[in-house]
Design a protein around this motif. Structure first.
Motif, PDB file in Angstrom:
ATOM      1  N   VAL A  29       0.833  -1.201   0.000  1.00 48.96           N
ATOM      2  CA  VAL A  29       0.000   0.000   0.000  1.00 48.96           C
ATOM      3  C   VAL A  29       0.871   1.255   0.000  1.00 48.96           C
ATOM      4  O   VAL A  29       0.590   2.221  -0.731  1.00 48.96           O
ATOM      5  CB  VAL A  29      -0.954  -0.014   1.216  1.00 48.96           C
ATOM      6  N   ILE A  30       1.955   1.255   0.770  1.00 50.80           N
ATOM      7  CA  ILE A  30       2.848   2.415   0.815  1.00 50.80           C
ATOM      8  C   ILE A  30       3.528   2.630  -0.525  1.00 50.80           C
ATOM      9  O   ILE A  30       3.621   3.756  -1.027  1.00 50.80           O
ATOM     10  CB  ILE A  30       3.873   2.248   1.958  1.00 50.80           C
ATOM     11  N   VAL A  31       3.991   1.544  -1.159  1.00 56.48           N
ATOM     12  CA  VAL A  31       4.634   1.660  -2.470  1.00 56.48           C
ATOM     13  C   VAL A  31       3.638   2.171  -3.504  1.00 56.48           C
ATOM     14  O   VAL A  31       3.980   3.003  -4.351  1.00 56.48           O
ATOM     15  CB  VAL A  31       5.245   0.304  -2.887  1.00 56.48           C
ATOM     16  N   LEU A  32       2.402   1.706  -3.448  1.00 52.74           N
ATOM     17  CA  LEU A  32       1.381   2.186  -4.380  1.00 52.74           C
ATOM     18  C   LEU A  32       1.132   3.679  -4.187  1.00 52.74           C
ATOM     19  O   LEU A  32       1.015   4.420  -5.172  1.00 52.74           O
ATOM     20  CB  LEU A  32       0.077   1.405  -4.189  1.00 52.74           C
ATOM     21  N   CYS A  33       1.083   4.144  -2.944  1.00 53.43           N
ATOM     22  CA  CYS A  33       0.875   5.578  -2.685  1.00 53.43           C
ATOM     23  C   CYS A  33       2.040   6.401  -3.212  1.00 53.43           C
ATOM     24  O   CYS A  33       1.837   7.463  -3.816  1.00 53.43           O
ATOM     25  CB  CYS A  33       0.689   5.813  -1.188  1.00 53.43           C
ATOM     26  N   VAL A  34       3.274   5.925  -3.017  1.00 56.75           N
ATOM     27  CA  VAL A  34       4.438   6.649  -3.521  1.00 56.75           C
ATOM     28  C   VAL A  34       4.410   6.688  -5.045  1.00 56.75           C
ATOM     29  O   VAL A  34       4.707   7.718  -5.658  1.00 56.75           O
ATOM     30  CB  VAL A  34       5.741   6.005  -2.996  1.00 56.75           C
TER      31      VAL A  34
END
Length: 56
Positions: A29-34
């Motif tokens: 989820v964090i990688v997708l947001c970045v």
């Protein structure tokens, strides 16, 4: 005594796998947001085109 150790080992393994999978979901989820932020916030290139702010 043997079956008890097998059950405890299996419970420990399943608990560890569940924790790791939960952690991997949060990382995804964090990688997708970045990635989405990089897609939205990309600047303009001097030649008039769009440029990415990261170098992947």
């Amino acid at each position: 005594m043997g079956p008890l150790l097998v059950v405890l080992l299996l419970a420990l393994l399943l608990f560890g796998a569940g924790f790791a999978l939960n952690l991997l979901w949060w990382v995804a989820v964090i990688v997708l947001c970045v990635w989405l932020l990089g897609f939205i916030m990309r600047g303009t290139h001097p030649s008039g085109g769009r440029n990415r702010w990261y170098r992947w």
